[in-house]
Write an enzyme that holds these catalytic residues in place. Structure first.
Site, short mmCIF file in Angstrom:
data_model
loop_
_atom_site.label_atom_id
_atom_site.label_comp_id
_atom_site.label_asym_id
_atom_site.label_seq_id
_atom_site.Cartn_x
_atom_site.Cartn_y
_atom_site.Cartn_z
N GLU A 57 0.86 -1.20 0.00
CA GLU A 57 0.00 0.00 0.00
C GLU A 57 0.89 1.24 0.00
OE1 GLU A 57 -3.32 0.18 2.72
OE2 GLU A 57 -3.66 2.30 2.26
N GLU A 82 4.56 5.10 3.85
CA GLU A 82 3.97 6.42 4.15
C GLU A 82 5.09 7.33 4.63
OE1 GLU A 82 0.87 8.10 3.82
OE2 GLU A 82 2.28 9.65 4.46
N ASP A 146 -2.60 12.10 -3.55
CA ASP A 146 -2.76 13.56 -3.66
C ASP A 146 -3.05 13.90 -5.11
OD1 ASP A 146 -1.99 14.15 -0.88
OD2 ASP A 146 -0.03 13.39 -1.49
N LYS A 150 -3.93 21.18 -10.15
CA LYS A 150 -3.54 22.27 -11.04
C LYS A 150 -2.61 21.77 -12.15
CE LYS A 150 -4.11 25.94 -7.74
NZ LYS A 150 -3.54 26.51 -6.54
N TYR A 222 -9.58 9.17 3.71
CA TYR A 222 -9.87 10.15 2.67
C TYR A 222 -11.14 9.81 1.90
CZ TYR A 222 -5.99 13.31 3.09
OH TYR A 222 -5.15 14.30 3.54
C1 SAM Z 1 -4.42 12.12 0.11
S1 SAM Z 1 -3.54 11.13 1.21
C2 SAM Z 1 -4.44 9.58 1.19
C3 SAM Z 1 -4.13 8.71 2.37
C4 SAM Z 1 -4.84 7.35 2.40
N1 SAM Z 1 -4.45 6.52 1.30
C5 SAM Z 1 -6.34 7.51 2.46
O1 SAM Z 1 -6.98 7.20 1.43
O2 SAM Z 1 -6.85 7.92 3.50
C6 SAM Z 1 -2.07 10.71 0.30
C7 SAM Z 1 -0.97 10.13 1.17
O3 SAM Z 1 0.12 9.70 0.36
C8 SAM Z 1 1.33 10.04 1.02
N2 SAM Z 1 2.36 10.14 -0.04
C9 SAM Z 1 2.33 10.99 -1.11
N3 SAM Z 1 3.41 10.80 -1.87
C10 SAM Z 1 4.14 9.81 -1.29
C11 SAM Z 1 5.37 9.19 -1.60
N4 SAM Z 1 6.07 9.52 -2.69
N5 SAM Z 1 5.83 8.21 -0.78
C12 SAM Z 1 5.12 7.85 0.34
N6 SAM Z 1 3.95 8.43 0.69
C13 SAM Z 1 3.47 9.38 -0.11
C14 SAM Z 1 1.05 11.34 1.73
O4 SAM Z 1 1.92 11.56 2.82
C15 SAM Z 1 -0.40 11.12 2.18
O5 SAM Z 1 -0.48 10.55 3.46
#
Ligand code: SAM
Length: 241
Positions: A57, A82, A146, A150, A222
């Site tokens: 994940e 994460e 994320d 934009k 999320y």
């Molecule tokens: C919008 S959140 C969604 C979290 C979770 N999957 C949910 O659905 O609740 C995106 C997550 O991806 C993590 N993330 C983004 N880019 C990442 C990377 N390159 N390596 C590890 N984690 C990453 C961020 O820190 C964030 O916690």
């Protein structure tokens, strides 16, 4: 790949103050299940079990999805990635049963069996890919990444040709890449980029296959937020060819 204002790789990110019990978990427990430079990617050695499959994940957020799945599917080995420290701490709290409110000053005892099938990489996912052997992973979850909606931030989206090349390499043939999103820009982005990618096939046969939650689904933080705010998530499933 990134604009000059963004770091090439994310460092560990610290958010709100972390409660004492969670700090304890990060300082004393994380190392027991963390993947680091000495980790050997051998299925019989990586976990406390010999897993029937290995699932990954990426960006597990608060760890709720990973914790629930690893509890339900004890014969599967889960690797969670994460970069956000609070999220890692929360996952550790969920899988050890140690909550911030209890025994803040004592050394809590850890329920090892609950964590035998979970390993954590608390850094940028892209730094781990090179260490994972070809075809090692059976399923990848990329849930509500994320969206960077934009246009000028498009290059920051996790679903991009460079990352997909690595995901395709570490997934076994026939393995599954599950991507969920609630953002309309990201929906179109995923459909476009995945359509261009020769290594994956979209498994959906009907509208319902990607509009509805897959069977046995665990909602993420999320996802719940998106639903509360009136957005409709979609669930794209791709098979590694
Ligand atoms: C919008 S959140 C969604 C979290 C979770 N999957 C949910 O659905 O609740 C995106 C997550 O991806 C993590 N993330 C983004 N880019 C990442 C990377 N390159 N390596 C590890 N984690 C990453 C961020 O820190 C964030 O916690």
């Amino acid at each position: 790949m990134f604009d000059v204002s963004a770091p090439k790789f994310f460092g560990r990110r610290k958010g709100r103050t972390i409660r004492k019990a969670k700090t304890f978990l990060l300082e004393n427990f994380l190392q027991k299940i963390a993947i680091d430079e000495n980790t050997v990617f051998d299925k019989s050695k990586l976990f406390g079990i010999i897993p029937s499959e290995v699932h990954l994940e990426i960006g597990f957020g608060d760890g709720g999805h990973l914790a629930a799945l690893s509890e339900k599917k004890k014969n599967i080995g889960f690797i969670g990635i994460e970069v956000f420290q609070n999220g890692v701490a929360n996952l550790l709290s969920l899988i050890t049963g140690i909550k911030a409110a209890e025994n803040e000053t004592e050394n809590p005892s850890i329920l090892s069996t609950r964590t035998d099938n979970v390993r954590v990489y608390p850094e940028d996912a892209r730094l781990l890919f090179a260490k994972i052997p070809d075809g090692f992973i059976d399923k990848i979850y990329l849930l509500f990444p994320d969206p960077w909606p934009k246009k000028r931030h498009e290059d920051r989206r996790f679903v991009n040709p460079e990352n997909l090349k690595e995901l395709a390499r570490i997934l076994k043939k026939g393995g599954i890449l599950q991507i969920a999103t609630d953002h309309k820009v990201y929906k179109r982005h995923v459909l476009h980029i995945m359509h261009e990618c020769p290594d994956f096939k979209w498994t959906a046969k009907t509208f319902a296959d990607w509009r509805n939650e897959p069977e046995d689904w665990v909602q993420t933080k999320y996802q719940k937020k998106a639903v509360r705010e009136g957005r409709k998530p979609v669930f794209f499933e791709y098979e590694r060819l």
